[in-house]
Design a protein around this motif. Structure first.
Motif, mmCIF file in Angstrom:
data_model
loop_
_atom_site.group_PDB
_atom_site.id
_atom_site.type_symbol
_atom_site.label_atom_id
_atom_site.label_comp_id
_atom_site.label_asym_id
_atom_site.label_seq_id
_atom_site.Cartn_x
_atom_site.Cartn_y
_atom_site.Cartn_z
ATOM 1 N N HIS A 46 1.252 -1.249 -0.687
ATOM 2 C CA HIS A 46 -0.024 0.103 0.008
ATOM 3 C C HIS A 46 0.903 0.918 0.408
ATOM 4 N N PRO A 47 1.161 1.757 -1.132
ATOM 5 C CA PRO A 47 2.316 3.414 -1.375
ATOM 6 C C PRO A 47 1.347 4.235 -0.484
ATOM 7 N N ARG A 48 0.189 4.496 -0.460
ATOM 8 C CA ARG A 48 -0.171 5.454 0.454
ATOM 9 C C ARG A 48 -0.423 5.397 1.251
ATOM 10 N N VAL A 82 6.142 23.671 -7.604
ATOM 11 C CA VAL A 82 5.051 24.354 -7.954
ATOM 12 C C VAL A 82 3.314 23.806 -7.451
ATOM 13 N N VAL A 83 3.480 23.066 -7.276
ATOM 14 C CA VAL A 83 1.705 22.023 -7.306
ATOM 15 C C VAL A 83 1.598 22.221 -5.867
ATOM 16 N N THR A 84 2.669 22.265 -4.951
ATOM 17 C CA THR A 84 2.663 22.347 -3.423
ATOM 18 C C THR A 84 3.027 23.441 -2.559
ATOM 19 N N ALA A 97 -2.030 16.351 1.137
ATOM 20 C CA ALA A 97 -2.521 16.320 0.357
ATOM 21 C C ALA A 97 -2.268 16.498 -0.732
ATOM 22 N N LEU A 98 -1.702 17.205 -1.884
ATOM 23 C CA LEU A 98 -1.449 17.428 -2.637
ATOM 24 C C LEU A 98 -0.193 16.519 -3.533
ATOM 25 N N LEU A 99 0.737 16.021 -2.661
ATOM 26 C CA LEU A 99 2.135 14.982 -3.534
ATOM 27 C C LEU A 99 0.758 13.897 -3.475
ATOM 28 N N SER A 100 -0.237 13.569 -2.661
ATOM 29 C CA SER A 100 -1.168 12.367 -2.492
ATOM 30 C C SER A 100 -1.882 12.304 -4.223
ATOM 31 N N TRP A 101 -1.795 13.426 -4.354
ATOM 32 C CA TRP A 101 -3.048 13.848 -5.850
ATOM 33 C C TRP A 101 -1.689 14.154 -7.003
#
Length: 427
Positions: free
Chosen positions: A106-108, A405-407, A205-209
């Motif tokens: 389970h990577p998450r 840039v995303v996070t 949350a952002l890295l998971s997405w």
């Protein structure tokens, strides 16, 4: 004749500023590239000496700046030794085993545990421990479980910066801010608790997405790793060391004394059990890096004393309203990505100290969270790049910045909102 003297003084200051800026660029470039693996001090020490010799900064001002940084450098040395001893005592091996047992297939789940352990490690043992000691463990754990290592490696990189907001001892920048904020250890930590939680939650949350494709479940291995041998003694010493940080703050003593006490207790046990060596301790102290920090402070002080103060004062906002706090953090983040976060915080703190602890802590959020945008942002980014390259993971500058840039912008805003809430809550 009287008008000529101010003109001459302006020319001298302009020349001194030019020399100081050139020296700063050379020192930072050398620190980022580190040709032949030479330590950062190889460029920083001659640069500071040269600026003094050329009159860009006086001996008196250089000694004052070094004296101001000396307690911070002493603490950094003690924490580096403490983190090294924790590694010798098996703390990070136990963390890796714990992550592997709880995350099979389970990577998450592994990412969540990397966040919990990484955020705690950064807060208690400083960002250097997360980058140098925890990141290789995270990569090894992911590969053992046949899980894509990139999301978890980037989590370590980002947590080394974003998760260093909580305690004055979590980051060198925190210590510098702590010395001018006028807060106790407990007050600092109370104000920064909400920003810390907000930054870690938004990063997760952002890295998971962002890495959702690489975090899909994998087949579960048939056999689980054996249970970890929990180093209870180490955990107790670390807990008492944290208490010691608060006590030394109440007694108006440097936190280096608490870190030193923890290192001595762990060192005695580790030497007695032959897990540590004198050579390893000496290498952990990293004297060349400590010299780099002191000399970089002198170089930055030469820049500040000769020019940009008036310009920066015009740019910086006033007060501690939410827009002002966002402004402080944004300016600090931009400056960190231009000149690195350590020079950025050294430049900004004297300019915002009079505005109160809210402004100081907003600047701190900017220089801690902002560096996740580029490799230039912090020395820990460059150290992380070296660690993951050595482990066989490509992490090019373009990819690092795309993830940033995303996070980074949302994490920065969330942390500042948390600071504003903390200021309202705690007065």
């Amino acid at each position: 004749m009287a008008a000529q003297r101010p003109l001459d003084r302006d020319r001298e200051r302009a020349l001194a500023l030019t020399l100081a800026l050139i020296a700063l660029i050379v020192v930072l470039t050398f620190a980022m590239v580190r040709p032949n693996g030479w330590p950062e001090a190889v460029a920083a020490v001659p640069a500071a000496v040269l600026l003094i010799a050329l009159g860009a900064i006086s001996v008196h001002d250089a000694v004052d700046e070094a004296g101001r940084l000396l307690p911070v450098v002493g603490f950094l040395a003690a924490v580096l030794v403490l983190a090294h001893l924790c590694d010798d005592e098996g703390l990070f091996h136990a963390a890796g085993t714990l992550m592997a047992r709880a995350s099979r297939g389970h990577p998450r789940k592994l990412l969540l545990r990397v966040f919990v352990i990484g955020a705690t490690t950064t807060a208690v043992l400083s960002l250097d421990a997360t980058v140098v000691l925890l990141t290789p463990v995270v990569l090894a754990t992911a590969r053992t479980l046949a899980i894509a290592p990139r999301p978890h490696a980037y989590a370590s990189a980002h947590l080394a910066n974003s998760a260093s907001l909580l305690f004055p001892v979590s980051n060198l920048t925190n210590l510098l801010a702590f010395t001018v904020a006028g807060l106790s250890f407990v007050e600092f930590s109370a104000y920064m608790a909400i920003p810390w939680l907000a930054a870690v939650a938004v990063e997760f949350a952002l890295l998971s997405w962002l890495f959702s494709a690489e975090l899909r479940p994998r087949p579960v291995p048939e056999t689980a790793p054996p249970p970890p041998e929990v180093p209870v003694f180490v955990l107790v010493v670390l807990g008492l060391t944290l208490v010691g940080f608060a006590v030394t703050s109440l007694l108006d003593l440097a936190p280096a004394w608490a870190a030193l006490a923890g290192a001595v207790v762990l060192g005695i046990r580790s030497f007695a059990q032959r897990r540590s060596t004198v050579r390893g301790i000496v290498r952990a102290v990293n004297v060349p890096f400590l010299a780099f920090v002191l000399c970089l402070g002198v170089v930055v002080d030469a820049v500040v004393l000769n020019g940009p103060e008036a310009v920066m004062r015009d740019v910086l906002p006033d007060g501690d309203s939410l827009p002002a706090l966002l402004g402080y953090a944004a300016i600090a983040a931009v400056l960190a990505n231009l000149v690195n976060n350590l020079p950025a915080v050294l430049m900004l703190l004297p300019l915002v100290a009079a505005a109160g602890p809210g402004a100081v802590l907003a600047v701190l959020i900017g220089v801690n969270v902002g560096p996740n945008l580029t490799y230039v942002g912090s020395l820990s980014n460059l150290l992380w790049r070296h660690v993951v390259h050595r482990q066989g993971l490509a992490a090019k500058a373009g990819e690092f910045s795309r993830v940033g840039v995303v996070t980074t912008p949302l994490t920065l805003v969330a942390a500042v909102l948390g600071l504003w809430a903390g200021l309202e809550l705690f007065g």
